[in-house]
Design a protein around this motif. Structure first.
Motif, short mmCIF file in Angstrom:
data_model
loop_
_atom_site.label_atom_id
_atom_site.label_comp_id
_atom_site.label_asym_id
_atom_site.label_seq_id
_atom_site.Cartn_x
_atom_site.Cartn_y
_atom_site.Cartn_z
N ALA A 1 -7.33 123.44 75.29
CA ALA A 1 -6.41 123.80 74.21
C ALA A 1 -6.10 122.60 73.32
CB ALA A 1 -5.12 124.38 74.79
N ALA B 1 0.08 123.91 74.75
CA ALA B 1 -1.06 123.28 75.41
C ALA B 1 -0.60 122.17 76.35
CB ALA B 1 -2.03 122.72 74.37
N LEU C 1 1.86 125.20 68.90
CA LEU C 1 0.70 125.39 69.76
C LEU C 1 0.43 124.16 70.61
CD1 LEU C 1 -1.65 127.19 67.20
CD2 LEU C 1 -0.17 128.21 68.94
N PHE D 1 -9.10 121.93 71.26
CA PHE D 1 -9.17 123.04 70.30
C PHE D 1 -8.27 122.78 69.10
CE2 PHE D 1 -7.04 126.79 68.69
CZ PHE D 1 -8.07 127.69 68.44
N LEU D 2 -7.03 122.36 69.37
CA LEU D 2 -6.08 122.12 68.28
C LEU D 2 -6.46 120.90 67.46
CD1 LEU D 2 -2.82 122.97 70.23
CD2 LEU D 2 -3.93 124.35 68.45
N ALA E 1 -14.95 123.95 72.53
CA ALA E 1 -13.60 124.06 71.98
C ALA E 1 -13.61 123.99 70.46
CB ALA E 1 -12.70 122.96 72.55
N ILE F 1 -7.75 124.47 81.18
CA ILE F 1 -7.18 125.25 80.07
C ILE F 1 -6.39 124.34 79.12
CG2 ILE F 1 -5.49 127.04 79.46
CD1 ILE F 1 -6.32 128.48 82.06
#
Length: 464
Positions: free
Chosen positions: A34, A193, A189, A37-38, A158, A30
């Motif tokens: 993340a 993460a 964020l 993803f960012l 992602a 996870i």
């Protein structure tokens, strides 16, 4: 080089998890997802709102530098993280990478000049380059090899969610609030993460150590700095007017190649079959794709009059098809030769980028450009995760940092150099004055994509 430096030992086979979401891997998966993803959100967001930023900061002349400096800085981060990971494991470089990336976000968000913005982007590149290498080594140390295709497929996915919301959201924020908050908002964020991946950091810090066989020497850090400065030099040479622009850029390019040589496996620059060809292929397809992606929203904004959020939707199209291609390659029969998979991906990329060139040249419909970018994204999706898996298959616990860094360096340097020369070509034919700049830049990217096809035929790896 050989050095008696400790690295983390892999987990025992008896305790090996069978899923990337098993309890011992769930938060690592996870957190890593993340962070990627960012990073993807920032990449797509900045590409979308860069025309707005450059106008607001009066920095149109440094447009390509804002991209190439980020990729150039990532080369330094990759070398530092690779060397650090081979010395002590990936936990500490991972923490440092998140911190530097966060500082870069704050700098870019607070920028009041294009020069300050580029400093922020440089720090983001430094952090993101170190981050991706550290995460690759985390995968190598904590995930069984049978799970590598799945975790790299997840990393590719992602890009899906940020590609769906990132470009249009960034455009809306830039228009309705301020582009500064595209950077400030991500800071919170990133902190969340990082918290998710902390359990993995604790596990890695407790792991027993082995003796590293290959650790990059201090000279590698110096060479990475030279390579980064040379890539930025190509862009700056392109921004200069007159007869010295091309000589300066070409001189910087030669320096970059010389500096990259010791940072890559032997034979990479001569396209030797196997691992070297696999690594150089990554750089070539990254060069073609990202040098195209930089100018697509710019083209749609300037030539077609689309607002930033709508122009950014074409990046969403490419990212979604990238994720679909990644899922497809994970399901391809292992009996299909890797060369065929790579050639198929390179051919699709060539077709998709050539479509952008013809769109700019003949002023074709935006829908044609979107269809072409759909094909290009699928080609990247087929190629990228497979290359990552293959490089780790070539690596042992003793050289995971070096090989992961080499792969990422090829990726970043290829993209940075191509973007820099794309900016040079764009300016050389008149830039925005007559629209020929877009045609020239996209023609250059098309040539790079076609050149990747024969390199793809030289990929030969051991069975996974």
């Amino acid at each position: 080089m050989t050095s008696k430096i400790p690295v983390s030992a892999p987990a025992s086979a008896e305790s090996a998890p069978t899923s990337i979401f098993d309890p011992q891997l769930m938060w690592t998966t996870i957190g890593a997802f993340a962070l990627i993803f960012l990073g993807a959100f920032e990449t797509l967001a900045v590409t979308t709102i860069m025309p707005t930023i450059s106008r607001d900061l009066n920095g149109q002349s440094l447009y390509s530098v804002a991209f190439s400096s980020t990729l150039a800085a990532s080369v330094i981060g990759m070398v530092l993280a690779g060397r650090w990971s081979d010395r002590t494991g990936p936990a500490r470089p991972l923490i440092a990478a998140v911190g530097v990336f966060t500082v870069g976000l704050l700098f870019a968000g607070a920028a009041v000049s294009m020069e300050m913005f580029i400093v922020g982007r440089f720090l983001q590149g430094l952090g993101s380059g170190a981050l991706i290498v550290a995460l690759y080594v985390v995968v190598a140390r904590l995930y069984p090899s049978v799970l590598h295709p799945k975790i790299f497929g997840l990393f590719a996915s992602a890009w899906v969610l940020p590609s769906l919301i990132g470009p249009p959201l960034a455009g809306v924020i830039a228009e309705q609030v301020s582009w500064h908050w595209v950077f400030f908002g991500v800071v919170f964020l990133v902190a969340a993460a990082a918290g998710a991946i902390l359990p993995a950091v604790r596990v890695l810090l407790r792991q027993p150590v082995l003796v590293a066989e290959r650790v990059s020497g201090r000279g590698a850090v110096v060479w990475s700095l030279v390579a980064a400065l040379a890539v930025v030099g190509i862009s700056l040479g392109g921004e200069r007017e007159g007869v010295f622009a091309w000589p300066l850029a070409l001189g910087a390019f030669v320096i970059a190649i010389i500096a990259l040589r010791p940072l890559l496996p032997a034979g990479t620059l001569t396209f030797r079959r196997g691992l070297p060809a696999t690594i150089v292929l990554r750089g070539m397809i990254a060069a073609a794709f990202f040098s195209t992606e930089v100018y697509l929203p710019y083209l749609l904004n300037e030539r077609y009059g689309l607002p930033p959020w709508l122009a950014g939707l074409i990046l969403t199209v490419g990212a979604v098809s990238w994720a679909a291609g990644s899922a497809l390659q994970g399901r391809l029969d292992v009996r299909i030769p890797h060369e065929k998979v790579m050639v198929a991906g390179a051919l699709m990329l060539s077709l998709g980028i050539a479509t952008q060139f013809f769109t700019a040249y003949f002023s074709l419909s935006v829908w044609i450009a979107a269809a072409g970018w759909l094909v290009a994204g699928a080609g990247m999706g087929i190629s990228f995760p497979r290359i990552s898996t293959l490089v780790l298959a070539h690596s042992s616990a003793r050289d995971q940092g070096f090989n992961s860094a080499a792969l990422s360096i090829s990726d970043a340097a290829g993209g940075g150099i191509a973007i820099a020369f794309g900016g040079l070509v764009f300016a050389a034919v008149g830039g925005l004055e007559n629209g020929a700049g877009f045609v020239a830049a996209l023609a250059f990217a098309s040539v790079l994509a076609v050149a990747a096809v024969p390199i793809a035929t030289r990929v030969r790896v051991k069975a996974l």
